[in-house]
Write an enzyme that holds these catalytic residues in place. Structure first.
Site, PDB file in Angstrom:
ATOM      1  N   LYS A  65       0.850  -1.199   0.000  1.00 12.73           N
ATOM      2  CA  LYS A  65       0.000   0.000   0.000  1.00 12.73           C
ATOM      3  C   LYS A  65       0.885   1.247   0.000  1.00 12.73           C
ATOM      4  O   LYS A  65       2.102   1.153   0.185  1.00 12.73           O
ATOM      5  CB  LYS A  65      -0.980  -0.032   1.170  1.00 12.73           C
ATOM      6  CG  LYS A  65      -0.351  -0.161   2.517  1.00 12.73           C
ATOM      7  CD  LYS A  65      -1.404  -0.475   3.559  1.00 12.73           C
ATOM      8  CE  LYS A  65      -0.740  -0.575   4.906  1.00 12.73           C
ATOM      9  NZ  LYS A  65      -1.512  -0.061   5.996  1.00 12.73           N
ATOM     10  N   TYR A 288      15.281  30.359   4.194  1.00 11.32           N
ATOM     11  CA  TYR A 288      14.194  31.056   4.895  1.00 11.32           C
ATOM     12  C   TYR A 288      14.520  31.196   6.379  1.00 11.32           C
ATOM     13  O   TYR A 288      14.997  30.238   7.010  1.00 11.32           O
ATOM     14  CB  TYR A 288      12.893  30.274   4.772  1.00 11.32           C
ATOM     15  CG  TYR A 288      12.257  30.304   3.404  1.00 11.32           C
ATOM     16  CD1 TYR A 288      11.812  31.501   2.843  1.00 11.32           C
ATOM     17  CD2 TYR A 288      12.086  29.134   2.682  1.00 11.32           C
ATOM     18  CE1 TYR A 288      11.209  31.515   1.591  1.00 11.32           C
ATOM     19  CE2 TYR A 288      11.484  29.134   1.438  1.00 11.32           C
ATOM     20  CZ  TYR A 288      11.047  30.334   0.894  1.00 11.32           C
ATOM     21  OH  TYR A 288      10.459  30.356  -0.334  1.00 11.32           O
TER      22      TYR A 288
HETATM   23  C1  LIG Z   1      -3.630  -4.443   7.902  1.00  9.76           C
HETATM   24  C2  LIG Z   1      -2.154  -4.380   7.723  1.00  9.76           C
HETATM   25  N1  LIG Z   1      -1.451  -5.503   7.559  1.00  9.76           N
HETATM   26  C3  LIG Z   1      -0.123  -5.510   7.412  1.00  9.76           C
HETATM   27  C4  LIG Z   1       0.593  -4.327   7.417  1.00  9.76           C
HETATM   28  C5  LIG Z   1       2.081  -4.371   7.256  1.00  9.76           C
HETATM   29  O1  LIG Z   1       2.709  -3.859   8.405  1.00  9.76           O
HETATM   30  P1  LIG Z   1       4.295  -3.741   8.464  1.00  9.76           P
HETATM   31  O2  LIG Z   1       4.684  -2.755   7.422  1.00  9.76           O
HETATM   32  O3  LIG Z   1       4.561  -3.232   9.839  1.00  9.76           O
HETATM   33  O4  LIG Z   1       4.845  -5.080   8.209  1.00  9.76           O
HETATM   34  C6  LIG Z   1      -0.080  -3.122   7.583  1.00  9.76           C
HETATM   35  C7  LIG Z   1       0.665  -1.878   7.592  1.00  9.76           C
HETATM   36  O5  LIG Z   1       0.347  -0.860   8.094  1.00  9.76           O
HETATM   37  C8  LIG Z   1      -1.491  -3.144   7.749  1.00  9.76           C
HETATM   38  O6  LIG Z   1      -2.187  -2.026   7.917  1.00  9.76           O
END
Ligand SMILES: Cc1ncc(COP(=O)(O)O)c(C=O)c1O
Length: 396
Positions: A65, A288
């Protein structure tokens, strides 16, 4: 007026269509901005293999993601699939569609749930969906026969975010039985897998196993179960899980000693070419707010990377960059598109020279882990913030 919150049934259609805009490609030119993220896909594949091997060969949903945590969703997904990932996990329908449009044919799981109206789109693209609450179960059951989608039932075992609470499960069993033909998996998510005190994580595991038993008693026995993020994999909090769901560790980033012991290799370096270099006398102020005053004559290199690219503004006067085997301080405020670096008069530096803003060496003072410590944040925040306008260069 748009009301806040999800789900929201009152949006006018044209307002929803505005969402399509972010799928438009960015315009790039080979002679354009000299800022690039260099991503080593081979390292991502090896990280996957290491995580899997340490977890007894369980199957992996690779979490990609947020543009694969800033690394580039499609190329990373392709590399993970080639390295043996069972599938990819994304947060939204749009992220799933991006993978399909990028030619990814592996299973894709949308973690953030979907409004029932979106099921036909998910079905036609072959996306799997996490069921994140009790709200839409009856509507799902009505739509799925015509628009089949594989479901993963998310349980809130202690994260307090998405998922059916154990206390809600009993009331949902009748509706869930109707969905049983489509329920492929059951999942949870740890809140404290990185905590040396494993008390709460173990409690979450017990809650998960209890819910799975309750589902089984009602005749619902999904073939997949997955609760483990990266830290849970590294800390072996996996119990009866069939699948893993790591994100961060795939990119070789970790805040746990176990991650380094496993030999995880950071996959991303952020490199900017020097755009301009000048020699300034003592007393010159930079940027800045004039927060840096040259204490002696020195060189100031300007790089075309700023907070709009995801280089944090609070690294001004705190961050360092790598150049020719040494590190040099980021001085003055980081601005939207530029930052400035101080070098001694004798340093051989010229426009076009590459400087490393994020190093792929985890021990370097400008590694993503070290910079996130400086900023009192987590590596996720630094890589996820890397803007899509940064070009990504991929190495096999
Ligand atoms: C539902 C879910 N599963 C798995 C993960 C993977 O987590 P990580 O990057 O800590 O392995 C995330 C990440 O935020 C998540 O939201």
């Amino acid at each position: 007026m748009r009301s806040a919150g999800w789900p929201n049934r009152d949006w006018p259609n044209d307002e929803r269509q505005v969402n399509e805009q972010h799928l438009e490609p960015l315009i790039r030119h080979p002679e354009g901005r000299a800022l690039r993220a260099e991503v080593d896909l081979g390292r991502i594949g090896r990280n996957l293999e290491r995580i899997r091997a340490a977890a007894g060969g369980r199957e992996v949903w690779g979490v990609v993601k947020a543009n694969a945590y800033g690394h580039g969703a499609v190329p990373v997904s392709r590399a993970l699939a080639a390295a043996g990932a069972h599938g990819l996990a994304v947060s939204s329908l749009e992220e799933g569609l991006e993978l399909r449009r990028g030619g990814i044919t592996a299973p894709v799981l949308v973690l953030g749930g979907l409004r029932p109206e979106a099921l036909p789109a998910a079905s036609s693209e072959g996306l799997s969906i996490a069921v994140v609450g009790p709200e839409h179960l009856a509507e799902y059951a009505r739509i799925l026969p015509d628009h089949p989608v594989q479901l993963h039932l998310k349980l809130d075992t202690g994260m307090g975010r998405f998922g059916l609470l154990p206390s809600e499960l009993g009331d949902c069993l009748v509706a869930l039985r109707l969905l049983a033909p489509w329920i492929k998996g059951v999942m949870g998510h740890f809140a404290t897998a990185d905590d040396p005190d494993q008390g709460f994580a173990l409690r979450q595991r017990r809650v998960f196993e209890g819910c799975i038993a309750q589902l089984a008693d009602a005749g619902i026995q999904p073939s997949q179960r997955h609760h483990g993020n990266s830290d849970a994999c590294l800390r072996n909090l996996l119990d009866q899980d069939t699948h893993l769901r790591p994100g961060l560790a795939l990119f070789g980033l970790t805040t746990l000693p176990e991650g380094r012991q496993l030999g995880l290799e950071p996959a991303l370096a952020l490199v900017a070419e020097v755009a301009r270099v000048k020699t300034v006398p003592a007393g010159t102020t930079v940027g800045y707010g004039r927060t840096f005053v040259a204490p002696q004559p020195m060189q100031i290199a300007t790089l075309a990377c700023g907070y709009a690219d995801g280089y944090r503004r609070d690294l001004g006067n705190r961050g360092v960059v790598g150049f020719a085997g040494q590190t040099f301080p980021v001085v003055g405020r980081v601005s939207m598109d530029y930052l400035t670096v101080a070098l001694p008069l004798g340093a051989q530096v010229a426009p076009g020279d590459p400087m490393t803003l994020f190093s792929a060496d985890p021990t370097a003072p400008h590694s993503i882990e070290r910079l996130s410590q400086v900023l009192a944040t987590i590596p996720y925040e630094l890589t996820c913030a890397l803007h899509r306008r940064i070009s990504r260069r991929y190495f096999p």
